[in-house]
Design a protein around this motif. Structure first.
Motif, short mmCIF file in Angstrom:
data_model
loop_
_atom_site.label_atom_id
_atom_site.label_comp_id
_atom_site.label_asym_id
_atom_site.label_seq_id
_atom_site.Cartn_x
_atom_site.Cartn_y
_atom_site.Cartn_z
N GLY A 69 -13.72 85.07 -22.95
CA GLY A 69 -13.66 86.42 -22.42
C GLY A 69 -15.04 86.93 -22.02
O GLY A 69 -16.05 86.23 -22.08
N ASN A 70 -15.10 88.18 -21.64
CA ASN A 70 -16.33 88.75 -21.08
C ASN A 70 -17.47 88.86 -22.07
O ASN A 70 -18.64 88.83 -21.69
N SER A 71 -17.17 88.98 -23.35
CA SER A 71 -18.22 89.23 -24.33
C SER A 71 -18.88 87.97 -24.86
O SER A 71 -19.77 88.03 -25.70
N PHE A 72 -18.47 86.80 -24.38
CA PHE A 72 -18.95 85.54 -24.93
C PHE A 72 -20.35 85.18 -24.43
O PHE A 72 -20.69 85.41 -23.27
N GLN A 73 -21.16 84.58 -25.30
CA GLN A 73 -22.46 84.03 -24.94
C GLN A 73 -22.39 82.51 -25.03
O GLN A 73 -22.14 81.95 -26.10
N PRO A 74 -22.59 81.77 -23.93
CA PRO A 74 -22.37 80.33 -23.91
C PRO A 74 -23.22 79.55 -24.90
O PRO A 74 -22.81 78.48 -25.37
N GLU A 75 -24.41 80.05 -25.25
CA GLU A 75 -25.26 79.31 -26.18
C GLU A 75 -24.63 79.17 -27.57
O GLU A 75 -25.08 78.34 -28.38
N ALA A 76 -23.60 79.93 -27.84
CA ALA A 76 -22.94 79.84 -29.14
C ALA A 76 -22.33 78.47 -29.39
O ALA A 76 -22.16 78.05 -30.54
N PHE A 77 -22.02 77.73 -28.31
CA PHE A 77 -21.39 76.42 -28.45
C PHE A 77 -22.38 75.26 -28.32
O PHE A 77 -21.98 74.11 -28.20
N MET A 78 -23.67 75.51 -28.34
CA MET A 78 -24.67 74.45 -28.14
C MET A 78 -24.52 73.30 -29.13
O MET A 78 -24.69 72.13 -28.78
N ASN A 79 -24.19 73.62 -30.38
CA ASN A 79 -24.07 72.56 -31.39
C ASN A 79 -22.97 71.56 -31.06
O ASN A 79 -23.03 70.40 -31.47
N GLN A 80 -21.95 72.00 -30.34
CA GLN A 80 -20.84 71.10 -30.00
C GLN A 80 -21.26 70.06 -28.95
O GLN A 80 -20.60 69.04 -28.78
N PHE A 81 -22.35 70.31 -28.23
CA PHE A 81 -22.82 69.39 -27.19
C PHE A 81 -24.00 68.54 -27.64
O PHE A 81 -24.50 67.73 -26.87
N ILE A 82 -24.44 68.72 -28.87
CA ILE A 82 -25.72 68.15 -29.29
C ILE A 82 -25.77 66.62 -29.23
O ILE A 82 -26.83 66.02 -29.03
N ASN A 83 -24.63 65.96 -29.37
CA ASN A 83 -24.60 64.50 -29.38
C ASN A 83 -24.36 63.89 -28.00
O ASN A 83 -24.14 62.68 -27.89
N TYR A 84 -24.41 64.71 -26.95
CA TYR A 84 -24.10 64.24 -25.60
C TYR A 84 -25.30 64.47 -24.68
O TYR A 84 -25.77 65.60 -24.52
N ASP A 85 -25.81 63.39 -24.09
CA ASP A 85 -26.94 63.49 -23.17
C ASP A 85 -26.50 63.94 -21.78
O ASP A 85 -27.28 64.53 -21.03
N HIS A 86 -25.25 63.62 -21.45
CA HIS A 86 -24.71 63.92 -20.11
C HIS A 86 -23.41 64.68 -20.32
O HIS A 86 -22.42 64.11 -20.78
N ILE A 87 -23.40 65.97 -20.00
CA ILE A 87 -22.27 66.83 -20.33
C ILE A 87 -21.28 66.89 -19.18
O ILE A 87 -21.63 67.32 -18.07
N LYS A 88 -20.05 66.46 -19.44
CA LYS A 88 -18.94 66.62 -18.49
C LYS A 88 -18.17 67.86 -18.90
O LYS A 88 -17.50 67.88 -19.93
N LEU A 89 -18.28 68.90 -18.10
CA LEU A 89 -17.71 70.20 -18.44
C LEU A 89 -16.95 70.75 -17.24
O LEU A 89 -17.39 70.59 -16.10
N SER A 90 -15.82 71.39 -17.49
CA SER A 90 -15.06 71.99 -16.39
C SER A 90 -14.35 73.24 -16.86
O SER A 90 -14.14 73.45 -18.06
N GLY A 91 -13.97 74.07 -15.89
CA GLY A 91 -13.25 75.29 -16.20
C GLY A 91 -13.33 76.28 -15.06
O GLY A 91 -13.89 76.00 -13.99
N LYS A 92 -12.77 77.43 -15.28
CA LYS A 92 -12.85 78.52 -14.31
C LYS A 92 -14.31 78.79 -13.99
O LYS A 92 -15.16 78.87 -14.88
#
Length: 261
Positions: free
Chosen positions: A69-92
């Protein structure tokens, strides 16, 4: 607070994702098909102090999909990407493009596409009976991949065949095709099939057979089947010429979709 999602969160998660069901069809489809306890799939949610869910991140194999939603800050999920050097991400687009501001996140190559939906049968190709349109089984995967490898516009991942087979075997996707002399010469697939909708992917025709409207016939058949099942079809496109064809079949733009590969 961010935490792993479990089956106990299901009702709240689905209610949140249905706010924009079309854009969340991958999330809804993967959850309905595989749930919350698979080695190849994980889900996290961000909750407010009042336990209100306002962000979801899903990992499917080595790819991620998110919605918030509108109030979200994307850096909150940084720990979920920590083990990936190349991030495959998709969405709206409005959602995932916020991750571009995170300097420590190594996103893949960006692809920005139009996102459209078909909810009714309009202007369908009426001559589908001229060609025998079949639905593939797992035994057809190699022939389908043989065709896709001849489509220069496609960028196939190493695990494309594996994922196609998994979709067929788990009923999360189906492939419609036309064949000539034992060779598949045109096909289109669905992915992330769920109780509400599905995504059309992999629409293609062998270069030697283009101009015969085979792909339009196949997509028309898919529309007819899904409307009869009470579900909608979605797809994304970047080629304006392809977009005009899909719109003639009844698809309408509802926004944009961004992928990092």
């Amino acid at each position: 607070m961010i935490r792993k999602l479990t089956e106990q969160d299901h009702e709240q998660v689905i209610s949140f994702l249905k706010k924009e069901a079309a854009f969340n069809l991958f999330l809804i489809g993967d959850i309905e098909a595989f749930g919350y306890d698979q080695d190849f799939q994980e889900l996290w949610g961000q909750f407010t102090i009042e336990n209100e869910l306002h962000a979801v991140l899903l990992r499917f194999h080595d790819s991620f999909i998110t919605y918030f939603g509108n109030s979200f800050q994307p850096e909150a999920f940084m720990n979920q990407f920590i083990n990936y050097d190349h991030i495959k991400l998709s969405g709206k687009s409005e959602v995932v493009e916020q991750f571009e501001n995170l300097t420590n996140l190594k996103l893949g190559k960006k692809l920005h596409t139009y996102f459209c939906e078909c909810t009714v049968e309009t202007q369908l190709v009426k001559d589908t009976s001229k060609e025998d349109i079949k639905i593939a089984t797992a035994l057809d995967v190699d022939r389908i991949m043989h065709l896709r490898k001849q489509i220069t516009e496609f960028e196939l991942a190493d695990n494309s065949g594996k994922l196609l087979r998994q979709a067929i075997e788990t009923n999360t996707g189906r492939t419609y095709y036309i064949e000539k002399n034992g060779e598949i010469i045109a096909c289109a697939s669905t992915s992330a099939e769920n109780s509400l909708s599905a995504m059309v992917v992999g629409v293609c025709t062998h270069p030697n057979y283009r101009g015969n409207r085979y792909a339009s016939q196949i997509v028309s058949k898919m529309i007819q089947d899904f409307i009869a099942e009470g579900r909608t079809l979605c797809l994304f496109y970047s080629n304006p010429a392809a977009g005009r064809i899909y719109k003639r079949l009844g698809f309408e733009d509802i926004g944009t979709w961004t992928m990092y590969r």
